[in-house]
Design an enzyme around this catalytic site. Sequence first.
Site: not given
Length: 202
Positions: A122, A160
């Site tokens: 990701s 993230k």
Amino acid sequence: MKRMNEEKLSRMAAYIRSYVREHNGTSPKFAQIISYMGMNNSVGYRYLTTLRDRGEIEYSGKDTLAVAGQNTMRVSFRTVPILGGIPCGLPEEHTEWIEGYMPIPEEWASGNCYLLRADGDSMTGIGIDDGDLVLIRQQNTARVGDVVVALVDGTDTTLKRYLEDRDRGEILLRAENPKYKDIRRKSIDIQGVALKMIKDVR
């Protein structure tokens, strides 16, 4: 006195400077220099003292060899733990364990730091690939735009980009891969902020 060979003088000086750069500010031993140059002790000593007299090195006998700026080439290291993996995908339960230790330059880190191994794809948009090590500074706050280790819903961790949607009063955790959607929550727990990546050349 036999005339010095300028090419050999230049080669000796280059070897010494290169050695110091590549060995964290440590000088080569006299035996290493003459071995590299293929010289005997007396010839090697004459060449070293010639470099000294020209101001290219400092040398006054055994273990005194130095070059200009040598102290600034030394890097201090600290050892930090590798605490297993961190999901770089959807958040998932993460159990922390010490996988090993790694020395890193002191200038890379401030505060209490550790390494996590990226697990997933990701964050590939900023170069964090599966298996890369990410240097994390442990802290419970973050600025908008930081890459963070976040604890979501009290149990699941993820790596993230930290963003805020102030109109909706939500925190966004954004992947650096378009196939993943933003994670939106009213609150999350910040566990650390990413500082560096350490990766193999592929």
